[in-house]
Design a protein around this motif. Structure first.
Motif, PDB file in Angstrom:
ATOM      1  N   UNK A   1       4.755  -7.889 -17.179  1.00  0.00           N
ATOM      2  CA  UNK A   1       5.450  -8.701 -16.194  1.00  0.00           C
ATOM      3  C   UNK A   1       4.529  -9.645 -15.438  1.00  0.00           C
ATOM      4  N   UNK A   2       3.350  -9.901 -15.964  1.00  0.00           N
ATOM      5  CA  UNK A   2       2.386 -10.777 -15.316  1.00  0.00           C
ATOM      6  C   UNK A   2       2.990 -12.158 -15.078  1.00  0.00           C
ATOM      7  N   UNK A   3       2.906 -12.626 -13.826  1.00  0.00           N
ATOM      8  CA  UNK A   3       3.452 -13.927 -13.476  1.00  0.00           C
ATOM      9  C   UNK A   3       2.558 -14.573 -12.427  1.00  0.00           C
ATOM     10  N   UNK A   4       1.921 -15.657 -12.798  1.00  0.00           N
ATOM     11  CA  UNK A   4       0.996 -16.320 -11.888  1.00  0.00           C
ATOM     12  C   UNK A   4      -0.290 -15.534 -11.730  1.00  0.00           C
ATOM     13  N   UNK A   5      -0.998 -15.246 -12.841  1.00  0.00           N
ATOM     14  CA  UNK A   5      -2.225 -14.459 -12.739  1.00  0.00           C
ATOM     15  C   UNK A   5      -3.247 -15.124 -11.836  1.00  0.00           C
ATOM     16  N   UNK A   6      -3.927 -14.290 -11.041  1.00  0.00           N
ATOM     17  CA  UNK A   6      -4.936 -14.808 -10.121  1.00  0.00           C
ATOM     18  C   UNK A   6      -6.249 -14.113 -10.345  1.00  0.00           C
ATOM     19  N   UNK A   7      -6.471 -13.042  -9.613  1.00  0.00           N
ATOM     20  CA  UNK A   7      -7.718 -12.291  -9.734  1.00  0.00           C
ATOM     21  C   UNK A   7      -7.783 -11.567 -11.064  1.00  0.00           C
ATOM     22  N   UNK A   8      -8.962 -11.519 -11.627  1.00  0.00           N
ATOM     23  CA  UNK A   8      -9.229 -10.754 -12.840  1.00  0.00           C
ATOM     24  C   UNK A   8     -10.547 -10.037 -12.593  1.00  0.00           C
ATOM     25  N   UNK A   9     -10.499  -8.701 -12.475  1.00  0.00           N
ATOM     26  CA  UNK A   9     -11.741  -7.988 -12.252  1.00  0.00           C
ATOM     27  C   UNK A   9     -11.690  -6.597 -12.848  1.00  0.00           C
ATOM     28  N   UNK A  10     -12.865  -6.105 -13.185  1.00  0.00           N
ATOM     29  CA  UNK A  10     -12.978  -4.749 -13.691  1.00  0.00           C
ATOM     30  C   UNK A  10     -13.115  -3.814 -12.504  1.00  0.00           C
ATOM     31  N   UNK A  11     -12.429  -2.685 -12.574  1.00  0.00           N
ATOM     32  CA  UNK A  11     -12.512  -1.683 -11.525  1.00  0.00           C
ATOM     33  C   UNK A  11     -13.624  -0.702 -11.809  1.00  0.00           C
ATOM     34  N   UNK A  12     -13.886   0.190 -10.860  1.00  0.00           N
ATOM     35  CA  UNK A  12     -14.915   1.211 -11.043  1.00  0.00           C
ATOM     36  C   UNK A  12     -14.633   2.102 -12.247  1.00  0.00           C
ATOM     37  N   UNK A  13     -13.363   2.150 -12.664  1.00  0.00           N
ATOM     38  CA  UNK A  13     -12.959   2.977 -13.806  1.00  0.00           C
ATOM     39  C   UNK A  13     -13.080   2.247 -15.143  1.00  0.00           C
ATOM     40  N   UNK A  14     -13.555   0.998 -15.124  1.00  0.00           N
ATOM     41  CA  UNK A  14     -13.703   0.236 -16.363  1.00  0.00           C
ATOM     42  C   UNK A  14     -12.434  -0.449 -16.816  1.00  0.00           C
ATOM     43  N   UNK A  15     -11.339  -0.262 -16.091  1.00  0.00           N
ATOM     44  CA  UNK A  15     -10.081  -0.923 -16.436  1.00  0.00           C
ATOM     45  C   UNK A  15     -10.072  -2.331 -15.837  1.00  0.00           C
ATOM     46  N   UNK A  16      -9.200  -3.179 -16.385  1.00  0.00           N
ATOM     47  CA  UNK A  16      -9.083  -4.562 -15.943  1.00  0.00           C
ATOM     48  C   UNK A  16      -7.890  -4.676 -14.998  1.00  0.00           C
ATOM     49  N   UNK A  17      -8.127  -5.242 -13.804  1.00  0.00           N
ATOM     50  CA  UNK A  17      -7.090  -5.400 -12.787  1.00  0.00           C
ATOM     51  C   UNK A  17      -6.802  -6.885 -12.617  1.00  0.00           C
ATOM     52  N   UNK A  18      -5.521  -7.235 -12.618  1.00  0.00           N
ATOM     53  CA  UNK A  18      -5.122  -8.639 -12.490  1.00  0.00           C
ATOM     54  C   UNK A  18      -4.046  -8.747 -11.424  1.00  0.00           C
ATOM     55  N   UNK A  19      -4.249  -9.701 -10.490  1.00  0.00           N
ATOM     56  CA  UNK A  19      -3.220  -9.918  -9.477  1.00  0.00           C
ATOM     57  C   UNK A  19      -2.143 -10.817 -10.070  1.00  0.00           C
ATOM     58  N   UNK A  20      -0.899 -10.411  -9.860  1.00  0.00           N
ATOM     59  CA  UNK A  20       0.260 -11.164 -10.323  1.00  0.00           C
ATOM     60  C   UNK A  20       0.863 -11.840  -9.086  1.00  0.00           C
ATOM     61  N   UNK A  21       0.370 -13.049  -8.806  1.00  0.00           N
ATOM     62  CA  UNK A  21       0.699 -13.767  -7.575  1.00  0.00           C
ATOM     63  C   UNK A  21       2.206 -13.939  -7.380  1.00  0.00           C
ATOM     64  N   UNK A  22       2.898 -14.356  -8.419  1.00  0.00           N
ATOM     65  CA  UNK A  22       4.330 -14.658  -8.285  1.00  0.00           C
ATOM     66  C   UNK A  22       5.205 -13.424  -8.172  1.00  0.00           C
TER      67      UNK A  22
END
Length: 178
Positions: free
Chosen positions: A7-28
């Motif tokens: 459901x990603x809509x308007x991706x903003x931040x893209x960063x790896x977390x301490x757990x090695x997973x990728x976190x992306x902010x869905x602005x919209x």
């Protein structure tokens, strides 16, 4: 067909977390989505839409020194904090009413630096308590307009993206550099 974006809509931040997973902010959609750090496959909605008052999660979110996720709320004029393992809301981090369209968060030493687009400033908060410390870079200093992204260089100089298509530099006291 299955939505492989989560459901990603308007991706903003893209960063790896301490757990090695990728976190992306869905602005919209006002959510934070988590993806497998190796394959990119959608894992889950780490922070569900509007959780903790999240509104306009901007590109400059960051995991803090405490392992929790800090997200600039562009429309909520707040910095909600979320548990770094569960995504549960932990309330607004900053205190006071200085935030106006925060864009980027950078933890450095004992401070959290915030690019505050609405006031044309870079603000500084206590990294442990969230208490307002000071205006680190004043509105218009060195030509600063609507600061967005920012990063500290290895030399301690703060580099800030300004709306007038410039990257400005500031010293350890927040004074403009040439």
């Amino acid at each position: 067909a299955k939505d492989e974006t989560g459901g990603l809509s308007g991706p903003g931040a893209v960063l790896f977390g301490p757990d090695g997973q990728l976190y992306i902010s869905s602005f919209d959609s006002d959510a934070i989505l988590r993806y497998d750090g190796a394959t990119g496959a959608f894992v889950d909605e780490f922070v569900p839409a509007k959780s903790g008052g999240l509104d306009g999660p901007d590109a400059g979110m960051s995991f803090g020194p405490d392992g929790h996720l800090y997200v600039p709320g562009y429309y909520s004029d707040s910095i909600p904090r979320f548990d770094g393992e569960t995504g549960a809301p932990l309330g607004d981090f900053t205190q006071g009413d200085k935030l106006d369209k925060p864009r980027t968060l950078v933890f450095r030493g004992e401070h959290l630096y915030v690019a505050n687009e609405g006031s044309d400033e870079v603000l500084r908060y206590d990294a442990d308590s969230g208490a307002f410390v000071d205006v680190f870079v004043a509105a218009g200093a060195g030509g600063l307009m609507a600061p967005a992204g920012m990063v500290f260089g290895p030399d301690g100089v703060l580099h800030v993206a300004s709306a007038d298509n410039q990257i400005l530099r500031f010293d350890a006291d927040g004074a403009p550099l040439p």
